[in-house]
Design a protein around this motif. Structure first.
Motif, mmCIF file in Angstrom:
data_model
loop_
_atom_site.group_PDB
_atom_site.id
_atom_site.type_symbol
_atom_site.label_atom_id
_atom_site.label_comp_id
_atom_site.label_asym_id
_atom_site.label_seq_id
_atom_site.Cartn_x
_atom_site.Cartn_y
_atom_site.Cartn_z
ATOM 1 N N GLU A 123 43.526 44.454 34.418
ATOM 2 C CA GLU A 123 43.479 43.525 35.552
ATOM 3 C C GLU A 123 44.110 44.135 36.796
ATOM 4 O O GLU A 123 43.615 43.934 37.912
ATOM 5 N N MET A 124 45.207 44.882 36.618
ATOM 6 C CA MET A 124 45.858 45.531 37.759
ATOM 7 C C MET A 124 44.937 46.565 38.401
ATOM 8 O O MET A 124 44.845 46.658 39.631
ATOM 9 N N VAL A 125 44.241 47.340 37.563
ATOM 10 C CA VAL A 125 43.307 48.342 38.093
ATOM 11 C C VAL A 125 42.184 47.653 38.851
ATOM 12 O O VAL A 125 41.794 48.086 39.951
ATOM 13 N N THR A 126 41.663 46.569 38.302
ATOM 14 C CA THR A 126 40.587 45.835 38.975
ATOM 15 C C THR A 126 41.064 45.309 40.323
ATOM 16 O O THR A 126 40.343 45.411 41.330
ATOM 17 N N GLU A 141 36.295 60.064 37.515
ATOM 18 C CA GLU A 141 35.638 59.365 36.402
ATOM 19 C C GLU A 141 36.222 59.859 35.074
ATOM 20 O O GLU A 141 36.758 60.949 34.980
ATOM 21 N N GLY A 142 36.085 59.070 34.036
ATOM 22 C CA GLY A 142 36.493 59.482 32.697
ATOM 23 C C GLY A 142 37.973 59.306 32.421
ATOM 24 O O GLY A 142 38.471 59.774 31.401
ATOM 25 N N LEU A 143 38.705 58.649 33.278
ATOM 26 C CA LEU A 143 40.127 58.410 33.047
ATOM 27 C C LEU A 143 40.305 57.115 32.258
ATOM 28 O O LEU A 143 39.518 56.180 32.393
ATOM 29 N N SER A 144 41.357 57.078 31.451
ATOM 30 C CA SER A 144 41.672 55.825 30.758
ATOM 31 C C SER A 144 42.228 54.847 31.792
ATOM 32 O O SER A 144 42.517 55.206 32.928
ATOM 33 N N THR A 145 42.379 53.613 31.375
ATOM 34 C CA THR A 145 42.847 52.589 32.304
ATOM 35 C C THR A 145 44.242 52.928 32.828
ATOM 36 O O THR A 145 44.507 52.777 34.022
#
Length: 199
Positions: free
Chosen positions: A120-123, A139-143
């Protein structure tokens, strides 16, 4: 010759009959050309005397028996104690494994909550970033990695909106302040000067 023929044709069969009266008889059957002859000879059986064991030997064997019996009882007690300890250890192991399982389930639940929170914080941070800068995020990073990257980029000022400067306007923003706010801060003399000075 006749004796040799008789000896050749003689067959001996021995059978033993045991009588209940402690006497034994041995029957010998001799077959000759004329017929069968039976001879019975009594055999004398001696009565068995009880075996006498010397006192020293008896004491030695009896002592060893008592010693081994004592050792056996001690080993059985030790075995029972070890079995009891084993049962206690198995019970403790079961208790520990059940508590470990409960703790693991609890921690897995917390991890899922934290992953949801980080997502949610990333969003939220992605919504605050201008759409044209979304391509800068790898791209391809974990959350978790994506959140850390966005925080570093924001700390370095990558996603700050730059104010456009119009040519010909003063960089001093004091002229943009509301006049009522400025007047609240002025003393009476400054108020007269601003009023009459502006005319």
């Amino acid at each position: 010759m006749e004796q040799e023929n008789v000896q050749e044709t003689v067959q001996e069969t021995v059978s033993t009959n045991v009588d209940t009266n402690t006497s034994t008889e041995v029957e010998t059957k001799v077959e000759t050309e004329q017929g069968v002859q039976t001879e019975t000879t009594p055999e004398v059986k001696t009565e068995a005397k009880p075996i006498m064991i010397p006192k020293e030997r008896f004491d030695e064997v009896n002592g060893k028996y008592k010693e081994l019996s004592g050792q056996l009882s001690e080993m059985q007690k030790a075995k029972e104690a070890m079995e009891q300890q084993l049962a206690e250890m198995q019970k403790a192991n079961e208790t520990t494994s059940s508590s470990i399982q409960q703790t693991t389930e609890k921690l897995e639940g917390q991890v899922k909550q934290y992953e949801t929170l980080i997502g949610e914080m990333v969003t939220t941070k992605l919504q605050a970033i201008p759409e044209d800068m979304h391509d800068l995020i790898p791209e391809g990073l974990s959350t978790e990695q994506k959140l850390a990257w966005i925080n570093k980029a924001e700390g370095k000022g990558l996603f700050k909106k730059q104010k456009t400067v119009e040519i010909g306007t003063p960089l001093n923003h004091s002229s943009e302040q509301d006049t009522t706010e400025r007047m609240k801060k002025m003393n009476p003399l400054q108020l007269f000067a601003s009023y009459y000075g502006g005319k």
